[in-house]
Design a protein around this motif. Structure first.
Motif, PDB file in Angstrom:
ATOM      1  N   MET A 121       6.727   9.612   0.109  1.00 55.93           N
ATOM      2  CA  MET A 121       6.736   9.426  -1.335  1.00 55.93           C
ATOM      3  C   MET A 121       6.324   8.027  -1.758  1.00 55.93           C
ATOM      4  N   LEU A 122       6.117   7.140  -0.799  1.00 56.48           N
ATOM      5  CA  LEU A 122       5.786   5.755  -1.128  1.00 56.48           C
ATOM      6  C   LEU A 122       4.498   5.660  -1.950  1.00 56.48           C
ATOM      7  N   GLY A 123       3.475   6.424  -1.584  1.00 55.49           N
ATOM      8  CA  GLY A 123       2.196   6.365  -2.287  1.00 55.49           C
ATOM      9  C   GLY A 123       2.319   6.700  -3.763  1.00 55.49           C
ATOM     10  N   PHE A 124       3.174   7.662  -4.088  1.00 53.40           N
ATOM     11  CA  PHE A 124       3.376   8.024  -5.492  1.00 53.40           C
ATOM     12  C   PHE A 124       3.922   6.835  -6.276  1.00 53.40           C
ATOM     13  N   CYS A 125       4.931   6.159  -5.716  1.00 56.00           N
ATOM     14  CA  CYS A 125       5.516   5.008  -6.411  1.00 56.00           C
ATOM     15  C   CYS A 125       4.492   3.887  -6.561  1.00 56.00           C
ATOM     16  N   VAL A 126       3.669   3.665  -5.524  1.00 50.69           N
ATOM     17  CA  VAL A 126       2.662   2.601  -5.590  1.00 50.69           C
ATOM     18  C   VAL A 126       1.682   2.875  -6.735  1.00 50.69           C
ATOM     19  N   VAL A 127       1.212   4.112  -6.835  1.00 46.63           N
ATOM     20  CA  VAL A 127       0.234   4.449  -7.877  1.00 46.63           C
ATOM     21  C   VAL A 127       0.835   4.273  -9.274  1.00 46.63           C
ATOM     22  N   VAL A 128       2.061   4.725  -9.463  1.00 49.56           N
ATOM     23  CA  VAL A 128       2.688   4.612 -10.787  1.00 49.56           C
ATOM     24  C   VAL A 128       2.926   3.149 -11.151  1.00 49.56           C
ATOM     25  N   TYR A 129       3.384   2.344 -10.175  1.00 46.48           N
ATOM     26  CA  TYR A 129       3.607   0.922 -10.480  1.00 46.48           C
ATOM     27  C   TYR A 129       2.281   0.197 -10.723  1.00 46.48           C
ATOM     28  N   LEU A 130       1.221   0.574  -9.984  1.00 45.95           N
ATOM     29  CA  LEU A 130      -0.083  -0.040 -10.224  1.00 45.95           C
ATOM     30  C   LEU A 130      -0.584   0.265 -11.630  1.00 45.95           C
ATOM     31  N   ALA A 131      -0.401   1.505 -12.061  1.00 43.01           N
ATOM     32  CA  ALA A 131      -0.798   1.863 -13.427  1.00 43.01           C
ATOM     33  C   ALA A 131      -0.021   1.030 -14.447  1.00 43.01           C
ATOM     34  N   GLY A 132       1.274   0.829 -14.177  1.00 43.18           N
ATOM     35  CA  GLY A 132       2.072   0.014 -15.086  1.00 43.18           C
ATOM     36  C   GLY A 132       1.630  -1.441 -15.098  1.00 43.18           C
ATOM     37  N   LEU A 133       1.306  -1.982 -13.919  1.00 42.83           N
ATOM     38  CA  LEU A 133       0.875  -3.384 -13.841  1.00 42.83           C
ATOM     39  C   LEU A 133      -0.456  -3.595 -14.556  1.00 42.83           C
ATOM     40  N   GLN A 134      -1.361  -2.648 -14.429  1.00 46.44           N
ATOM     41  CA  GLN A 134      -2.676  -2.817 -15.045  1.00 46.44           C
ATOM     42  C   GLN A 134      -2.665  -2.594 -16.547  1.00 46.44           C
ATOM     43  N   SER A 135      -1.543  -2.101 -17.080  1.00 48.52           N
ATOM     44  CA  SER A 135      -1.443  -1.933 -18.528  1.00 48.52           C
ATOM     45  C   SER A 135      -0.829  -3.151 -19.213  1.00 48.52           C
TER      46      SER A 135
END
Length: 317
Positions: A191-205
């Motif tokens: 499940m690590l990849g899912f969390c990474v993608v969601v946090y990356l989306a948050g950081l880039q916003s």
């Protein structure tokens, strides 16, 4: 003469408000019903058949002695629930599920945030690593479980590598005190990849202007993260926490493939695993339905509480 005119005016029927708009409103209502029939009704029908109906049937079966091999079904009230909360095996599965949920919620969130901060840069190198971390997420849970079962076996690659540096083999999956943590680690890894993608989306916003303003005010890297990044990542934290919570509560395939509920007596048997074993292996469908209803109430309550607590700290730009 004047009086007659007034009488005639009062005698005229007053037009009703909206009477002239009735045809238009009727058309809008018909159009809305037509749109609902075309686009909404099929989805509602599917949701009712595959979500609501099973929930209602499970609740009804939990109040009976329903069994596939018994010709007659009798209403038994809350007997299944009374037996359930005195069942040591079920109470143990609740404890196992709680430990597993805590690890699966905390570890991917913490590790995912750290990795997302490292990969929040431009360039093909960082894009490639994002793909690497997301690969386990798209793999089947059964495939992941089989691979890790071989890696963590007593004679597996991990123990062989430990042997090369002089460390005795570890019973990752055969030791009752370690098996649950090994399964939790495997689920966290997937499940690590899912969390990474969601946090990356948050950081880039997060707007760059906020970081520039914080830098002008003299804020260092830690202060910028604490006062700018972390508050604006609250929606991402909410999504990741709720998804991990639900994933851990309904964990079954990992348990079935990796440990089969063991080693020993139910050391890794979650509530979902015990429910399916009781319903489809032991053929106690009514008792399994009571377990499913209790699990549904626990998941719904926990999700609502977590959502309520985390949404309070969300910040909108």
């Amino acid at each position: 003469m004047v009086t007659d005119v007034r009488i005639d005016q009062r005698a005229q029927p007053r037009p009703r408000v909206g009477a002239a708009a009735s045809p238009g409103r009727s058309r809008r209502i018909r159009a809305t019903l037509a749109h609902f029939g075309v686009f909404g009704a099929p989805g509602l029908l599917v949701y009712g058949c595959f979500v609501l109906a099973p929930v209602v049937l499970s609740f009804w079966y939990s109040l009976t002695d329903f069994n596939t091999f018994h010709p007659q079904t009798h209403f038994v009230g809350l007997d299944n629930y009374r037996t359930l909360f005195g069942d040591d095996e079920f109470l143990t599965s609740l404890r196992v599920t709680s430990v597993l949920t805590l690890i699966v919620v905390v570890v991917p969130n913490a590790a995912g945030l750290g990795i997302a901060l490292l990969l929040n840069k431009k360039g093909w190198f960082y894009n490639a690593w994002r793909g690497v971390f997301f690969v386990p997420m798209v793999l089947s849970s059964v495939v992941v479980s089989i691979v890790w079962t071989r890696l963590l076996a007593d004679d597996g690659v991990v123990n062989q590598a430990l042997g090369w540096i002089g460390v005795h083999p570890v019973g990752w999956l055969s030791d009752p005190s370690l098996a649950l943590y090994s399964v939790a680690g495997i689920m966290s890894w997937q499940m690590l990849g899912f969390c990474v993608v969601v946090y990356l989306a948050g950081l880039q916003s997060v707007p760059d202007e906020l970081y520039e303003a914080a830098s002008i005010d003299g804020a260092g890297r830690g202060a910028r993260f604490r006062h700018v990044t972390w508050p604006l990542l609250a929606p991402a934290l909410t999504i990741n926490t709720v998804v991990m919570l639900i994933t851990a509560f309904k964990a079954y395939d990992h348990i079935q493939v990796i440990t089969g509920g063991g080693p020993g007596s139910g050391t890794t048997a979650t509530v979902a695993f015990l429910t399916l074993q009781t319903g489809f292996v032991a053929n106690h469908q009514s008792y399994a339905s009571a377990m499913a209803v209790v699990m549904l109430l626990i998941v719904a309550t926990a999700s609502a509480v977590v959502l309520r607590l985390l949404q309070r700290r969300e910040v909108s730009l």
